[in-house]
Design a protein around this motif. Sequence first.
Motif, PDB file in Angstrom:
ATOM      1  N   GLY A 494     -15.864   1.686 -29.149  1.00  0.00           N
ATOM      2  CA  GLY A 494     -15.055   3.174 -28.876  1.00  0.00           C
ATOM      3  C   GLY A 494     -14.488   3.678 -27.644  1.00  0.00           C
ATOM      4  O   GLY A 494     -14.814   2.235 -26.352  1.00  0.00           O
ATOM      5  N   ASN A 495     -14.761   4.630 -26.820  1.00  0.00           N
ATOM      6  CA  ASN A 495     -14.782   4.697 -25.765  1.00  0.00           C
ATOM      7  C   ASN A 495     -15.653   4.473 -24.459  1.00  0.00           C
ATOM      8  O   ASN A 495     -15.995   6.481 -24.463  1.00  0.00           O
ATOM      9  N   THR A 496     -16.281   3.796 -24.078  1.00  0.00           N
ATOM     10  CA  THR A 496     -17.310   3.586 -23.539  1.00  0.00           C
ATOM     11  C   THR A 496     -16.837   2.350 -23.086  1.00  0.00           C
ATOM     12  O   THR A 496     -16.079   1.559 -22.794  1.00  0.00           O
ATOM     13  N   LEU A 497     -17.492   2.676 -21.325  1.00  0.00           N
ATOM     14  CA  LEU A 497     -18.380   0.873 -21.068  1.00  0.00           C
ATOM     15  C   LEU A 497     -18.098   0.062 -21.293  1.00  0.00           C
ATOM     16  O   LEU A 497     -19.343  -0.012 -21.439  1.00  0.00           O
ATOM     17  N   PHE A 498     -17.501  -1.154 -21.535  1.00  0.00           N
ATOM     18  CA  PHE A 498     -17.788  -2.238 -22.059  1.00  0.00           C
ATOM     19  C   PHE A 498     -17.530  -3.633 -20.977  1.00  0.00           C
ATOM     20  O   PHE A 498     -16.822  -3.767 -20.567  1.00  0.00           O
ATOM     21  N   HIS A 499     -19.159  -3.537 -20.019  1.00  0.00           N
ATOM     22  CA  HIS A 499     -19.015  -4.429 -18.907  1.00  0.00           C
ATOM     23  C   HIS A 499     -18.076  -5.984 -18.829  1.00  0.00           C
ATOM     24  O   HIS A 499     -17.643  -6.427 -18.137  1.00  0.00           O
ATOM     25  N   GLU A 500     -18.291  -6.461 -20.610  1.00  0.00           N
ATOM     26  CA  GLU A 500     -18.071  -8.310 -20.701  1.00  0.00           C
ATOM     27  C   GLU A 500     -16.580  -7.681 -20.797  1.00  0.00           C
ATOM     28  O   GLU A 500     -15.786  -8.978 -20.510  1.00  0.00           O
ATOM     29  N   LEU A 501     -16.042  -6.502 -21.464  1.00  0.00           N
ATOM     30  CA  LEU A 501     -14.246  -6.944 -21.260  1.00  0.00           C
ATOM     31  C   LEU A 501     -13.628  -6.472 -20.730  1.00  0.00           C
ATOM     32  O   LEU A 501     -12.650  -7.470 -20.486  1.00  0.00           O
ATOM     33  N   GLN A 502     -13.937  -5.871 -19.249  1.00  0.00           N
ATOM     34  CA  GLN A 502     -13.864  -5.673 -18.283  1.00  0.00           C
ATOM     35  C   GLN A 502     -13.644  -6.445 -17.320  1.00  0.00           C
ATOM     36  O   GLN A 502     -12.521  -6.873 -16.575  1.00  0.00           O
ATOM     37  N   TRP A 503     -14.338  -7.526 -18.003  1.00  0.00           N
ATOM     38  CA  TRP A 503     -14.627  -8.310 -16.460  1.00  0.00           C
ATOM     39  C   TRP A 503     -13.949  -9.837 -17.360  1.00  0.00           C
ATOM     40  O   TRP A 503     -13.397 -10.251 -16.276  1.00  0.00           O
ATOM     41  N   LEU A 504     -13.854 -10.158 -18.567  1.00  0.00           N
ATOM     42  CA  LEU A 504     -12.495 -11.052 -18.839  1.00  0.00           C
ATOM     43  C   LEU A 504     -11.236 -10.603 -18.462  1.00  0.00           C
ATOM     44  O   LEU A 504     -10.628 -11.598 -17.715  1.00  0.00           O
ATOM     45  N   ALA A 505     -11.210  -9.186 -18.806  1.00  0.00           N
ATOM     46  CA  ALA A 505      -9.495  -8.673 -18.310  1.00  0.00           C
ATOM     47  C   ALA A 505      -9.618  -9.242 -16.106  1.00  0.00           C
ATOM     48  O   ALA A 505      -8.635  -9.673 -15.723  1.00  0.00           O
ATOM     49  N   ALA A 506     -10.288  -8.569 -15.680  1.00  0.00           N
ATOM     50  CA  ALA A 506     -10.541  -8.996 -14.345  1.00  0.00           C
ATOM     51  C   ALA A 506     -10.952 -10.642 -13.855  1.00  0.00           C
ATOM     52  O   ALA A 506      -9.889 -11.197 -12.636  1.00  0.00           O
ATOM     53  N   GLU A 507     -10.879 -11.592 -15.334  1.00  0.00           N
ATOM     54  CA  GLU A 507     -10.870 -13.288 -14.685  1.00  0.00           C
ATOM     55  C   GLU A 507      -9.327 -13.532 -15.473  1.00  0.00           C
ATOM     56  O   GLU A 507      -9.048 -14.686 -15.171  1.00  0.00           O
ATOM     57  N   GLY A 508      -8.259 -12.838 -15.896  1.00  0.00           N
ATOM     58  CA  GLY A 508      -7.164 -12.659 -16.387  1.00  0.00           C
ATOM     59  C   GLY A 508      -7.216 -13.505 -17.585  1.00  0.00           C
ATOM     60  O   GLY A 508      -5.586 -13.828 -17.352  1.00  0.00           O
ATOM     61  N   TYR A 509      -7.838 -12.728 -18.174  1.00  0.00           N
ATOM     62  CA  TYR A 509      -7.768 -12.361 -19.936  1.00  0.00           C
ATOM     63  C   TYR A 509      -6.858 -11.209 -20.417  1.00  0.00           C
ATOM     64  O   TYR A 509      -6.938 -10.254 -19.714  1.00  0.00           O
ATOM     65  N   VAL A 510      -5.744 -11.069 -20.836  1.00  0.00           N
ATOM     66  CA  VAL A 510      -5.853 -10.288 -21.752  1.00  0.00           C
ATOM     67  C   VAL A 510      -7.023  -9.780 -23.297  1.00  0.00           C
ATOM     68  O   VAL A 510      -6.700 -11.181 -24.149  1.00  0.00           O
ATOM     69  N   VAL A 511      -7.946  -8.583 -22.844  1.00  0.00           N
ATOM     70  CA  VAL A 511      -8.874  -8.877 -24.548  1.00  0.00           C
ATOM     71  C   VAL A 511      -8.055  -7.394 -25.016  1.00  0.00           C
ATOM     72  O   VAL A 511      -7.511  -6.743 -24.871  1.00  0.00           O
ATOM     73  N   LEU A 512      -8.019  -8.183 -26.616  1.00  0.00           N
ATOM     74  CA  LEU A 512      -7.997  -7.209 -27.182  1.00  0.00           C
ATOM     75  C   LEU A 512      -9.111  -6.601 -28.168  1.00  0.00           C
ATOM     76  O   LEU A 512      -9.749  -7.684 -28.346  1.00  0.00           O
ATOM     77  N   TYR A 513      -9.275  -5.926 -28.465  1.00  0.00           N
ATOM     78  CA  TYR A 513     -10.824  -5.329 -29.435  1.00  0.00           C
ATOM     79  C   TYR A 513     -10.487  -4.105 -29.865  1.00  0.00           C
ATOM     80  O   TYR A 513      -9.754  -3.046 -30.144  1.00  0.00           O
ATOM     81  N   VAL A 514     -10.985  -4.076 -31.678  1.00  0.00           N
ATOM     82  CA  VAL A 514     -10.276  -3.446 -32.479  1.00  0.00           C
ATOM     83  C   VAL A 514     -11.233  -3.152 -33.555  1.00  0.00           C
ATOM     84  O   VAL A 514     -12.445  -3.648 -33.771  1.00  0.00           O
ATOM     85  N   ASN A 515     -10.855  -1.594 -34.528  1.00  0.00           N
ATOM     86  CA  ASN A 515     -11.302  -1.471 -35.554  1.00  0.00           C
ATOM     87  C   ASN A 515     -11.056  -2.266 -36.893  1.00  0.00           C
ATOM     88  O   ASN A 515     -10.191  -0.998 -37.917  1.00  0.00           O
ATOM     89  N   PRO A 516     -11.690  -3.272 -37.690  1.00  0.00           N
ATOM     90  CA  PRO A 516     -10.603  -3.656 -38.983  1.00  0.00           C
ATOM     91  C   PRO A 516     -11.394  -2.420 -39.788  1.00  0.00           C
ATOM     92  O   PRO A 516     -12.388  -2.439 -39.504  1.00  0.00           O
ATOM     93  N   ARG A 517     -10.989  -2.598 -41.163  1.00  0.00           N
ATOM     94  CA  ARG A 517     -11.509  -2.005 -41.926  1.00  0.00           C
ATOM     95  C   ARG A 517     -13.444  -2.628 -42.031  1.00  0.00           C
ATOM     96  O   ARG A 517     -13.529  -3.928 -42.015  1.00  0.00           O
ATOM     97  N   GLY A 518     -13.530  -2.113 -42.241  1.00  0.00           N
ATOM     98  CA  GLY A 518     -15.282  -2.165 -42.453  1.00  0.00           C
ATOM     99  C   GLY A 518     -15.582  -1.235 -41.375  1.00  0.00           C
ATOM    100  O   GLY A 518     -17.268  -0.890 -41.726  1.00  0.00           O
ATOM    101  N   SER A 519     -15.274  -0.632 -40.525  1.00  0.00           N
ATOM    102  CA  SER A 519     -15.502   0.060 -39.239  1.00  0.00           C
ATOM    103  C   SER A 519     -15.899   0.807 -39.311  1.00  0.00           C
ATOM    104  O   SER A 519     -15.448   2.034 -40.517  1.00  0.00           O
ATOM    105  N   LYS A 520     -17.076   2.162 -39.215  1.00  0.00           N
ATOM    106  CA  LYS A 520     -16.999   3.429 -38.910  1.00  0.00           C
ATOM    107  C   LYS A 520     -15.698   3.968 -38.143  1.00  0.00           C
ATOM    108  O   LYS A 520     -15.534   3.876 -37.874  1.00  0.00           O
ATOM    109  N   GLY A 521     -16.246   5.654 -38.374  1.00  0.00           N
ATOM    110  CA  GLY A 521     -15.045   5.757 -37.565  1.00  0.00           C
ATOM    111  C   GLY A 521     -14.024   6.670 -38.153  1.00  0.00           C
ATOM    112  O   GLY A 521     -13.312   7.401 -37.648  1.00  0.00           O
TER     113      GLY A 521
END
Length: 707
Positions: A494-521
């Motif tokens: 969701g819409n919260t700060l996620f250090h690990e994902l931000q850091w990998l993007a800073a290291e030169g990766y496109v980061v995709l994170y998703v809520n597939p079926r089974g997720s809440k919300g």
Amino acid sequence: MSRNIAIDDFMKIQLVSDPQFAPDGVRIACVVRRIDAETNAYKTAVWVVPAGEGEPRCYTDTETSASNPRWSPDGTQLAFLSDRQKPKNQIYALATDGGEARPLTKLETEGSISGFRWSPDGSKIAFLFRATPADYRKEATEAREKKKLSAPVRHHTRLSYRLDGFGYYDGEYTQVWLADVATGNCTQLTTGNFDCGLPTWSPDSHTLAFLSDRRDDNDILPSNTDIYTIAIDKKGDKPADSSAEKSAEYSELHRVTSPHGSKSALVWSPDGTRFAYVGNPDAHDPWGTNNERLYILPTAGSENAIDLTGQTDTTVGYGTIGDVHDTGAGDTVQWNVDGSTLFYAVSSFGDVRLTFVEARGGDPVAVSPTVHELGGFSILPDGRAAVTLGSPTTPHELFVLHAPDSEHSSVRVEQHSEFNRELHAEVRLREPEAIAVPNGDGGTVHGWLLKPDTISKDGEKVNGENDTNNSAAHGANKYPLVIYVHGGPHLQYGNTLFHELQWLAAEGYVVLYVNPRGSKGYGEAHTQAIIGDWGHADYRDVLAAADYACALSDVDARRTAIMGGSYGGYMTAWAVGHTDRFTCAIADRLVGNLHSMAGTTDFVWRHGDYFKGDAWTDPSDLWRCSPLAFAGNINTPLLIIHSDGDLRCPASQAEEIFAALRLQHKTVEYIRYPAETSHGLSRNGPPDMRLHRLRSNLNWLDRWLKI
């Protein structure tokens, strides 16, 4: 000039939580958690922040840990939990006009207090306490070590004998206690091999109510929690008869008639006639695939409760996963002063928002901003709410929400803390791009993309630092892709700060994170789509999102990775057993074999309620959905990460996958963290182990994707 976020910046983020308005509305208490790098430990302190002008002030010793600040009803004292008497845990109080903290409880037994509430008249405090088992108390441990004796033998009679991140119950359970504020004398009100929920007071301070499942076979029966009340005499200073859970001052426990199903967050109404609670009406839903709902029940009891939120197809509570936030402290549900309205949190489409609904029924109204995560709240009679809010680019801070001045105005959001101001000014964080992708089955996969600074919003390459992915060798503007799958599975990114994902993007990766079926919300149908059938609809959703990302002009589809923890580790292992499209993968604290998992996890696996069959006569569904069953198909280089102290997904889950791949001469490596780590290593584990894990992840990704 700001810089890219670094691997160790999670250690600099201060986590703000548990906002508590003082009764006069002039001050707000909160908890601030930080990491002490020198001692490799987390430290918490209670701060008081002015609701108007003025600077925040730390109220407690920063060398010990303090939490759970609660104002006395008259506002003259601020009580909090402290470990300054280690190994004992006590409730302390500070006079708000100054002075030293004094203990409000005088517990002689080692143990831990997990929450407390003042009585409305301010004379007593009800709290939850779990005594340290006698064999593990300081004196007994030191005597055993002196004699060089072995550790105590454990003897289990129930399946629910341990909990990840906590350890083993060893015959001691969380009980309701009472403290007299004037004397500090403490009295145990409940006994037995049953945990109790945080008690709530009647408005006249004469009765307590709490939640508990007190059935002898509650570990193997369908989920159910009952409401109990116990009358409190004004004296409140004589010990209870442990054999009968009563004394001359305290009546027997009274079970209040209520609908079957699990319950939490019990709170008494201001007029004393009703309870409100959060519940799941389906006793055969042990995995929580139903939306959590808000209910009202007469205090006299009833087989039927009023469902205030079922018509909305939204779930009550804090359901977002993150690695630098503290959420859910304080009351999950709060009444307004006249009992006409209830406030609570809702997790929906990646947001967590403060919401209210009238007690007589009606349409709920969300009041906190979108594209944010609510972490906690408290409500004043004048309509103001103290909240903690975070976003994808800001750690949680303290805010005040002001009710609209008129029918045509909106809620005013006013920030009152900047604990992370220096870090926020120094570090550059990326705004994620929300995506919605058709899943091929008539539905939609919701998620987010984080891109390196070297990619502009229109996909063109721009100048920027840390462009280390050697894109020229792979074509202009092409970057490796990392796909993250969250744990749960019935939670949400969701819409919260996620250090690990931000850091990998800073290291030169496109980061995709998703809520597939089974997720809440996303409604109950979305959550329930994978009941007893992991690895199918959810897997198709992950691949649909991967296809979308791989088609982007700035993504190199030849360099992709999939990774995740817990259920995300499961999906990683499942994916590489069903496709060779990924260049590499990282499975963290994974579920590899549902058949063995069913008898080794810390929560009771009620067979037949979620997956069909059972582990001894019909394990076909458990095996059909297990990554281990497809280990012969895995050709993708796989890094496995696990912790010896993980009681949720035991290390044996990792061992089975590792052994299967190694015996086939597949490319696999296994990093195993020590017993002081648990299932939550990436979020709240020892800081040095968190750093090691992040470095290991990056090394693996760089090894296979930046070549």
